[in-house]
Design a protein around this motif. Structure first.
Motif, short mmCIF file in Angstrom:
data_model
loop_
_atom_site.label_atom_id
_atom_site.label_comp_id
_atom_site.label_asym_id
_atom_site.label_seq_id
_atom_site.Cartn_x
_atom_site.Cartn_y
_atom_site.Cartn_z
N VAL A 72 7.32 61.10 -25.66
CA VAL A 72 7.45 60.84 -24.22
C VAL A 72 7.95 62.10 -23.51
O VAL A 72 7.43 62.50 -22.47
CB VAL A 72 8.37 59.63 -23.94
N ALA A 73 8.96 62.74 -24.09
CA ALA A 73 9.53 63.95 -23.48
C ALA A 73 8.49 65.07 -23.40
O ALA A 73 8.43 65.79 -22.41
CB ALA A 73 10.75 64.41 -24.26
N ILE A 74 7.65 65.20 -24.43
CA ILE A 74 6.62 66.24 -24.43
C ILE A 74 5.51 65.88 -23.45
O ILE A 74 5.02 66.73 -22.70
CB ILE A 74 6.03 66.42 -25.84
N SER A 75 5.11 64.63 -23.43
CA SER A 75 3.97 64.19 -22.62
C SER A 75 4.28 64.09 -21.14
O SER A 75 3.39 64.23 -20.31
CB SER A 75 3.46 62.84 -23.12
N GLU A 76 5.55 63.84 -20.81
CA GLU A 76 5.93 63.59 -19.42
C GLU A 76 5.45 64.66 -18.44
O GLU A 76 4.81 64.35 -17.45
CB GLU A 76 7.44 63.40 -19.33
N PRO A 77 5.71 65.93 -18.68
CA PRO A 77 5.25 66.93 -17.71
C PRO A 77 3.74 67.14 -17.73
O PRO A 77 3.19 67.76 -16.81
CB PRO A 77 5.98 68.20 -18.14
N LEU A 78 3.06 66.62 -18.73
CA LEU A 78 1.62 66.81 -18.85
C LEU A 78 0.82 65.70 -18.19
O LEU A 78 -0.39 65.80 -18.06
CB LEU A 78 1.22 66.90 -20.33
N SER A 79 1.45 64.62 -17.84
CA SER A 79 0.78 63.43 -17.31
C SER A 79 -0.24 62.88 -18.29
O SER A 79 -1.21 62.25 -17.90
CB SER A 79 0.10 63.74 -15.97
N VAL A 80 -0.03 63.13 -19.58
CA VAL A 80 -0.91 62.64 -20.63
C VAL A 80 -0.05 62.26 -21.82
O VAL A 80 0.87 62.99 -22.18
CB VAL A 80 -1.93 63.72 -21.07
N ASP A 81 -0.38 61.13 -22.44
CA ASP A 81 0.32 60.70 -23.64
C ASP A 81 -0.56 61.01 -24.83
O ASP A 81 -1.34 60.19 -25.29
CB ASP A 81 0.63 59.20 -23.57
N PHE A 82 -0.48 62.25 -25.35
CA PHE A 82 -1.35 62.66 -26.45
C PHE A 82 -1.07 61.86 -27.71
O PHE A 82 -1.98 61.56 -28.46
CB PHE A 82 -1.19 64.16 -26.73
N GLY A 83 0.16 61.53 -27.97
CA GLY A 83 0.49 60.75 -29.16
C GLY A 83 -0.04 59.33 -29.08
O GLY A 83 -0.33 58.71 -30.08
N GLY A 84 -0.19 58.80 -27.87
CA GLY A 84 -0.64 57.43 -27.70
C GLY A 84 -2.14 57.29 -27.57
O GLY A 84 -2.68 56.20 -27.69
N GLU A 85 -2.84 58.40 -27.31
CA GLU A 85 -4.29 58.32 -27.19
C GLU A 85 -4.91 58.18 -28.56
O GLU A 85 -4.58 58.92 -29.47
CB GLU A 85 -4.85 59.57 -26.50
N ALA A 86 -5.84 57.25 -28.66
CA ALA A 86 -6.50 57.03 -29.95
C ALA A 86 -7.99 57.29 -29.81
O ALA A 86 -8.83 56.49 -30.15
CB ALA A 86 -6.25 55.61 -30.43
N GLY A 87 -8.33 58.43 -29.25
CA GLY A 87 -9.73 58.81 -29.16
C GLY A 87 -10.41 58.37 -27.89
O GLY A 87 -11.53 58.75 -27.63
#
Length: 124
Positions: free
Chosen positions: A104-119
């Motif tokens: 969450v901390a990494i994704s927050e400034p990106l406006s994307v949840d890379f860890g939560g995306e499953a393709g």
């Protein structure tokens, strides 16, 4: 490779090393080693895997029964009730929670949840 990408990769390695030094990760590693060293746990894991394989094979041929499901669930319950597995599962859950917070901390400034995306792409 650009200098910026190299710096980001170095920061990623540093983050990985920092995570490895946390009590949650150390607890997880100790619990995993305990499971690996426990003959009874290893035997039960092998039994669960065998029963799972049997169930999958039976399901693929249309021959799966409630008995297959019941045997698999019973073996999984027995495995998960072993003290060494209870500690492992608790340690795994604590580490997963920590990693989710980091994501969450990494994704927050990106406006994307890379860890939560499953393709998937571009879905709201």
């Amino acid at each position: 490779m650009s200098t910026q990408v190299s710096q980001l990769e170095a920061m990623g390695r540093e983050l990985g090393e920092a995570i490895a030094d946390t009590p949650a990760y150390e607890r997880f590693e100790e619990a995993r080693a305990a499971v690996q060293d426990d003959d009874d746990a290893q035997a039960k894991i092998a039994e669960v895997e065998r029963l799972r394989d049997e169930f999958v094979a039976a399901r693929e041929t249309g021959e799966a029964t409630q008995e297959h499901v019941a045997k698999l669930q019973q073996a999984q319950n027995e495995l998960h009730s072993m003290d060494v597995m209870v500690e492992y599962l608790n340690a795994q859950e604590a580490l997963q929670s920590q990693l989710e917070a980091i994501n969450v901390a990494i994704s927050e400034p990106l406006s994307v949840d890379f860890g939560g995306e499953a393709g998937g792409c571009c879905q709201d």
